[in-house]
Design a protein around this motif. Structure first.
Motif, PDB file in Angstrom:
ATOM      1  N   HIS A 155      27.008  53.682   3.622  1.00  0.00           N
ATOM      2  CA  HIS A 155      28.478  53.742   3.482  1.00  0.00           C
ATOM      3  C   HIS A 155      28.899  53.317   2.087  1.00  0.00           C
ATOM      4  O   HIS A 155      29.729  53.954   1.451  1.00  0.00           O
ATOM      5  CB  HIS A 155      29.157  52.781   4.481  1.00  0.00           C
ATOM      6  N   LYS A 156      28.328  52.207   1.629  1.00  0.00           N
ATOM      7  CA  LYS A 156      28.687  51.693   0.302  1.00  0.00           C
ATOM      8  C   LYS A 156      28.203  52.629  -0.800  1.00  0.00           C
ATOM      9  O   LYS A 156      28.909  52.866  -1.780  1.00  0.00           O
ATOM     10  CB  LYS A 156      28.104  50.292   0.103  1.00  0.00           C
ATOM     11  N   LEU A 157      26.978  53.140  -0.640  1.00  0.00           N
ATOM     12  CA  LEU A 157      26.422  54.042  -1.662  1.00  0.00           C
ATOM     13  C   LEU A 157      27.281  55.284  -1.835  1.00  0.00           C
ATOM     14  O   LEU A 157      27.459  55.778  -2.950  1.00  0.00           O
ATOM     15  CB  LEU A 157      24.999  54.470  -1.278  1.00  0.00           C
ATOM     16  N   LEU A 158      27.817  55.779  -0.727  1.00  0.00           N
ATOM     17  CA  LEU A 158      28.615  57.012  -0.793  1.00  0.00           C
ATOM     18  C   LEU A 158      29.928  56.816  -1.555  1.00  0.00           C
ATOM     19  O   LEU A 158      30.615  57.771  -1.871  1.00  0.00           O
ATOM     20  CB  LEU A 158      28.901  57.545   0.620  1.00  0.00           C
ATOM     21  N   GLY A 195      28.217  70.667  -3.486  1.00  0.00           N
ATOM     22  CA  GLY A 195      29.519  71.275  -3.774  1.00  0.00           C
ATOM     23  C   GLY A 195      30.664  70.412  -3.268  1.00  0.00           C
ATOM     24  O   GLY A 195      30.589  69.184  -3.271  1.00  0.00           O
ATOM     25  N   ASP A 196      31.713  71.068  -2.789  1.00  0.00           N
ATOM     26  CA  ASP A 196      32.914  70.312  -2.427  1.00  0.00           C
ATOM     27  C   ASP A 196      32.834  69.764  -0.999  1.00  0.00           C
ATOM     28  O   ASP A 196      33.209  70.427  -0.032  1.00  0.00           O
ATOM     29  CB  ASP A 196      34.153  71.197  -2.575  1.00  0.00           C
ATOM     30  N   VAL A 197      32.327  68.545  -0.885  1.00  0.00           N
ATOM     31  CA  VAL A 197      32.327  67.877   0.430  1.00  0.00           C
ATOM     32  C   VAL A 197      33.193  66.620   0.325  1.00  0.00           C
ATOM     33  O   VAL A 197      32.857  65.568   0.848  1.00  0.00           O
ATOM     34  CB  VAL A 197      30.890  67.511   0.891  1.00  0.00           C
ATOM     35  N   LYS A 226      31.932  66.531   6.904  1.00  0.00           N
ATOM     36  CA  LYS A 226      31.577  67.787   6.227  1.00  0.00           C
ATOM     37  C   LYS A 226      30.117  67.755   5.800  1.00  0.00           C
ATOM     38  O   LYS A 226      29.363  68.711   6.009  1.00  0.00           O
ATOM     39  CB  LYS A 226      32.456  67.947   4.973  1.00  0.00           C
ATOM     40  N   LEU A 227      29.734  66.632   5.197  1.00  0.00           N
ATOM     41  CA  LEU A 227      28.370  66.482   4.709  1.00  0.00           C
ATOM     42  C   LEU A 227      27.376  66.528   5.875  1.00  0.00           C
ATOM     43  O   LEU A 227      26.362  67.225   5.815  1.00  0.00           O
ATOM     44  CB  LEU A 227      28.242  65.152   3.952  1.00  0.00           C
ATOM     45  N   ALA A 228      27.722  65.822   6.953  1.00  0.00           N
ATOM     46  CA  ALA A 228      26.837  65.778   8.127  1.00  0.00           C
ATOM     47  C   ALA A 228      26.646  67.173   8.724  1.00  0.00           C
ATOM     48  O   ALA A 228      25.539  67.544   9.114  1.00  0.00           O
ATOM     49  CB  ALA A 228      27.407  64.830   9.177  1.00  0.00           C
ATOM     50  N   SER A 229      27.728  67.951   8.762  1.00  0.00           N
ATOM     51  CA  SER A 229      27.609  69.281   9.373  1.00  0.00           C
ATOM     52  C   SER A 229      26.719  70.198   8.526  1.00  0.00           C
ATOM     53  O   SER A 229      26.055  71.086   9.038  1.00  0.00           O
ATOM     54  CB  SER A 229      28.987  69.913   9.599  1.00  0.00           C
ATOM     55  N   ILE A 230      26.670  69.945   7.209  1.00  0.00           N
ATOM     56  CA  ILE A 230      25.784  70.731   6.344  1.00  0.00           C
ATOM     57  C   ILE A 230      24.320  70.350   6.583  1.00  0.00           C
ATOM     58  O   ILE A 230      23.463  71.204   6.753  1.00  0.00           O
ATOM     59  CB  ILE A 230      26.132  70.530   4.842  1.00  0.00           C
ATOM     60  N   VAL A 231      24.056  69.052   6.604  1.00  0.00           N
ATOM     61  CA  VAL A 231      22.648  68.631   6.675  1.00  0.00           C
ATOM     62  C   VAL A 231      22.076  68.659   8.088  1.00  0.00           C
ATOM     63  O   VAL A 231      20.872  68.788   8.262  1.00  0.00           O
ATOM     64  CB  VAL A 231      22.420  67.226   6.059  1.00  0.00           C
ATOM     65  N   PHE A 232      22.956  68.583   9.083  1.00  0.00           N
ATOM     66  CA  PHE A 232      22.472  68.460  10.465  1.00  0.00           C
ATOM     67  C   PHE A 232      21.611  69.643  10.879  1.00  0.00           C
ATOM     68  O   PHE A 232      20.611  69.495  11.557  1.00  0.00           O
ATOM     69  CB  PHE A 232      23.641  68.264  11.437  1.00  0.00           C
ATOM     70  N   ASN A 233      22.013  70.844  10.477  1.00  0.00           N
ATOM     71  CA  ASN A 233      21.266  72.033  10.898  1.00  0.00           C
ATOM     72  C   ASN A 233      20.403  72.631   9.785  1.00  0.00           C
ATOM     73  O   ASN A 233      19.928  73.746   9.909  1.00  0.00           O
ATOM     74  CB  ASN A 233      22.244  73.102  11.407  1.00  0.00           C
TER      75      ASN A 233
END
Length: 200
Positions: free
Chosen positions: A36-39, A53-55, A66-73
Protein backbone atom coordinates in the motif's frame (compact mmCIF):
# COMPACT_ATOMS: atom_id res chain seq x y z
CA UNK A 1 16.12 -12.19 17.48
CA UNK A 2 13.80 -14.62 15.77
CA UNK A 3 12.78 -13.87 12.17
CA UNK A 4 9.44 -15.64 11.81
CA UNK A 5 7.56 -16.04 8.54
CA UNK A 6 3.76 -16.08 8.68
CA UNK A 7 1.62 -17.08 5.73
CA UNK A 8 -1.63 -18.76 4.76
CA UNK A 9 -4.24 -18.37 2.05
CA UNK A 10 -7.29 -16.20 1.56
CA UNK A 11 -9.92 -17.02 4.20
CA UNK A 12 -7.61 -19.04 6.48
CA UNK A 13 -7.42 -16.30 9.12
CA UNK A 14 -3.81 -15.23 8.68
CA UNK A 15 -4.54 -11.57 9.46
CA UNK A 16 -6.38 -12.55 12.64
CA UNK A 17 -3.40 -14.64 13.74
CA UNK A 18 -1.05 -11.72 12.97
CA UNK A 19 -3.12 -9.35 15.08
CA UNK A 20 -3.20 -11.81 18.02
CA UNK A 21 0.61 -12.14 17.84
CA UNK A 22 0.81 -8.36 17.90
CA UNK A 23 -1.42 -8.15 20.98
CA UNK A 24 0.79 -10.71 22.71
CA UNK A 25 3.86 -8.54 22.14
CA UNK A 26 5.41 -9.75 18.88
CA UNK A 27 6.66 -7.23 16.33
CA UNK A 28 4.72 -7.72 13.10
CA UNK A 29 5.20 -6.32 9.61
CA UNK A 30 2.44 -6.84 7.05
CA UNK A 31 3.64 -7.17 3.45
CA UNK A 32 0.25 -5.98 2.13
CA UNK A 33 0.57 -2.75 4.12
CA UNK A 34 4.08 -2.31 2.75
CA UNK A 35 2.67 -2.65 -0.79
CA UNK A 36 0.00 0.00 0.00
CA UNK A 37 2.75 2.42 0.97
CA UNK A 38 4.93 1.54 -2.02
CA UNK A 39 2.09 2.27 -4.42
CA UNK A 40 2.12 5.86 -3.18
CA UNK A 41 5.82 6.32 -3.94
CA UNK A 42 6.68 8.49 -6.91
CA UNK A 43 9.32 6.17 -8.40
CA UNK A 44 7.01 3.15 -8.14
CA UNK A 45 4.16 5.10 -9.74
CA UNK A 46 6.43 5.94 -12.66
CA UNK A 47 7.45 2.32 -13.18
CA UNK A 48 3.82 1.24 -13.08
CA UNK A 49 2.79 3.98 -15.53
CA UNK A 50 5.49 2.77 -17.96
CA UNK A 51 4.46 -0.84 -17.66
CA UNK A 52 0.67 -0.62 -17.33
CA UNK A 53 -0.34 2.73 -18.80
CA UNK A 54 -3.18 4.66 -17.24
CA UNK A 55 -4.20 2.80 -14.09
CA UNK A 56 -4.57 6.00 -12.09
CA UNK A 57 -7.43 7.78 -10.36
CA UNK A 58 -8.18 11.42 -11.28
CA UNK A 59 -6.19 12.38 -8.15
CA UNK A 60 -3.09 10.67 -9.53
CA UNK A 61 -3.15 7.70 -7.16
CA UNK A 62 -2.89 4.13 -8.43
CA UNK A 63 -6.32 2.60 -8.94
CA UNK A 64 -5.73 -0.75 -7.27
CA UNK A 65 -8.91 -2.26 -8.70
CA UNK A 66 -7.89 -1.34 -12.26
CA UNK A 67 -4.41 -2.70 -11.71
CA UNK A 68 -5.72 -5.89 -10.09
CA UNK A 69 -8.09 -6.57 -12.97
CA UNK A 70 -5.16 -6.32 -15.41
CA UNK A 71 -2.83 -8.65 -13.53
CA UNK A 72 -5.42 -11.10 -12.21
CA UNK A 73 -5.98 -12.82 -15.54
CA UNK A 74 -2.58 -12.16 -17.09
CA UNK A 75 0.39 -14.12 -15.66
CA UNK A 76 2.84 -12.13 -17.77
CA UNK A 77 1.62 -8.77 -16.39
CA UNK A 78 1.41 -10.22 -12.87
CA UNK A 79 5.07 -11.17 -13.10
CA UNK A 80 5.96 -7.65 -14.27
CA UNK A 81 4.15 -6.12 -11.30
CA UNK A 82 5.87 -8.52 -8.91
CA UNK A 83 9.25 -7.60 -10.38
CA UNK A 84 8.53 -3.95 -9.57
CA UNK A 85 7.17 -4.53 -6.06
CA UNK A 86 8.78 -7.62 -4.52
CA UNK A 87 12.40 -6.40 -4.24
CA UNK A 88 11.12 -3.22 -2.56
CA UNK A 89 8.91 -5.20 -0.16
CA UNK A 90 11.88 -7.35 0.88
CA UNK A 91 14.00 -4.25 1.46
CA UNK A 92 11.34 -2.82 3.78
CA UNK A 93 11.06 -6.11 5.69
CA UNK A 94 14.84 -6.27 6.17
CA UNK A 95 14.83 -2.66 7.38
CA UNK A 96 12.06 -3.57 9.85
CA UNK A 97 14.02 -6.57 11.19
CA UNK A 98 17.12 -4.45 11.64
CA UNK A 99 15.25 -1.78 13.62
CA UNK A 100 13.57 -4.36 15.84
CA UNK A 101 16.86 -6.14 16.56
CA UNK A 102 18.55 -2.89 17.59
CA UNK A 103 15.70 -2.13 19.94
CA UNK A 104 15.08 -5.62 21.32
CA UNK A 105 17.67 -8.37 20.65
CA UNK A 106 15.38 -11.09 22.09
CA UNK A 107 12.41 -10.06 20.01
CA UNK A 108 10.01 -12.27 18.13
CA UNK A 109 9.70 -10.45 14.79
CA UNK A 110 7.11 -11.71 12.33
CA UNK A 111 6.83 -10.99 8.61
CA UNK A 112 3.27 -11.57 7.43
CA UNK A 113 3.75 -12.35 3.73
CA UNK A 114 0.96 -13.90 1.62
CA UNK A 115 3.21 -15.10 -1.24
CA UNK A 116 6.15 -16.22 0.86
CA UNK A 117 6.12 -19.79 -0.42
CA UNK A 118 5.31 -18.95 -4.04
CA UNK A 119 8.23 -16.48 -4.26
CA UNK A 120 10.66 -18.72 -2.36
CA UNK A 121 11.26 -16.02 0.26
CA UNK A 122 10.11 -18.43 3.00
CA UNK A 123 13.78 -19.53 3.06
CA UNK A 124 14.60 -16.18 4.72
CA UNK A 125 12.60 -17.04 7.83
CA UNK A 126 12.65 -19.59 10.59
CA UNK A 127 10.28 -20.87 11.73
CA UNK A 128 7.70 -20.61 8.95
CA UNK A 129 4.14 -20.61 10.28
CA UNK A 130 1.25 -21.55 8.00
CA UNK A 131 -2.31 -20.74 9.08
CA UNK A 132 -4.51 -23.57 7.87
CA UNK A 133 -8.20 -23.95 7.10
CA UNK A 134 -9.60 -26.44 4.56
CA UNK A 135 -10.93 -25.06 1.23
CA UNK A 136 -14.58 -25.49 2.22
CA UNK A 137 -13.99 -23.35 5.33
CA UNK A 138 -12.10 -20.75 3.24
CA UNK A 139 -15.09 -20.59 0.87
CA UNK A 140 -17.62 -20.28 3.67
CA UNK A 141 -15.66 -17.40 5.24
CA UNK A 142 -15.30 -15.50 1.98
CA UNK A 143 -19.02 -15.78 1.27
CA UNK A 144 -19.71 -14.51 4.81
CA UNK A 145 -17.49 -11.52 3.99
CA UNK A 146 -19.85 -10.69 1.16
CA UNK A 147 -18.06 -12.26 -1.81
CA UNK A 148 -20.19 -14.15 -4.28
CA UNK A 149 -19.45 -17.87 -4.57
CA UNK A 150 -17.96 -17.75 -8.09
CA UNK A 151 -15.59 -14.94 -7.21
CA UNK A 152 -14.59 -16.62 -3.94
CA UNK A 153 -13.84 -19.91 -5.70
CA UNK A 154 -11.82 -18.12 -8.34
CA UNK A 155 -9.76 -16.37 -5.67
CA UNK A 156 -9.07 -19.62 -3.81
CA UNK A 157 -8.13 -21.43 -7.04
CA UNK A 158 -5.78 -18.63 -8.13
CA UNK A 159 -3.60 -19.31 -5.07
CA UNK A 160 -1.32 -22.22 -4.24
CA UNK A 161 -3.52 -24.84 -2.51
CA UNK A 162 -3.33 -24.55 1.27
CA UNK A 163 -2.60 -28.30 1.52
CA UNK A 164 0.53 -27.62 -0.55
CA UNK A 165 1.60 -24.66 1.62
CA UNK A 166 1.39 -26.74 4.77
CA UNK A 167 4.26 -28.92 3.46
CA UNK A 168 6.60 -25.93 3.82
CA UNK A 169 5.58 -25.13 7.38
CA UNK A 170 7.67 -25.57 10.50
CA UNK A 171 4.55 -24.79 12.54
CA UNK A 172 0.92 -25.16 11.43
CA UNK A 173 -1.84 -23.23 13.19
CA UNK A 174 -5.11 -24.96 12.44
CA UNK A 175 -7.91 -22.41 12.29
CA UNK A 176 -11.01 -24.52 11.78
CA UNK A 177 -12.51 -23.89 15.22
CA UNK A 178 -13.71 -20.83 17.09
CA UNK A 179 -11.84 -17.58 17.66
CA UNK A 180 -11.20 -18.70 21.27
CA UNK A 181 -9.59 -21.92 20.04
CA UNK A 182 -7.45 -19.93 17.67
CA UNK A 183 -6.32 -17.48 20.35
CA UNK A 184 -5.30 -20.37 22.60
CA UNK A 185 -3.25 -21.96 19.81
CA UNK A 186 -1.54 -18.68 18.96
CA UNK A 187 -0.70 -18.09 22.64
CA UNK A 188 0.91 -21.54 22.84
CA UNK A 189 2.92 -20.93 19.68
CA UNK A 190 4.02 -17.50 20.95
CA UNK A 191 5.39 -19.05 24.15
CA UNK A 192 7.45 -21.44 22.00
CA UNK A 193 8.70 -18.58 19.82
CA UNK A 194 9.78 -16.54 22.84
CA UNK A 195 11.85 -19.47 24.11
CA UNK A 196 13.41 -19.90 20.66
CA UNK A 197 14.22 -16.18 20.50
CA UNK A 198 15.87 -16.26 23.91
CA UNK A 199 18.08 -19.20 22.89
CA UNK A 200 18.90 -17.78 19.48
Amino acid sequence: MLKVGLTGSIGTGKSTVASIFKELGAYVIDADEVVHKLLKRKDIKEKIRKEFGDVFTPEGEIDRKKLASIVFNNPEKKKKLEQILHPEVFKEIEKFFKQVEEKDPNAVAIADVPLMIETGSYKNYYPVIVVYAPPEVQLERLIKRGMDKEDALRRIKSQMPIEEKVKYADIVIDNTGSLQDLRKKVEEVYEKLKKMAANN
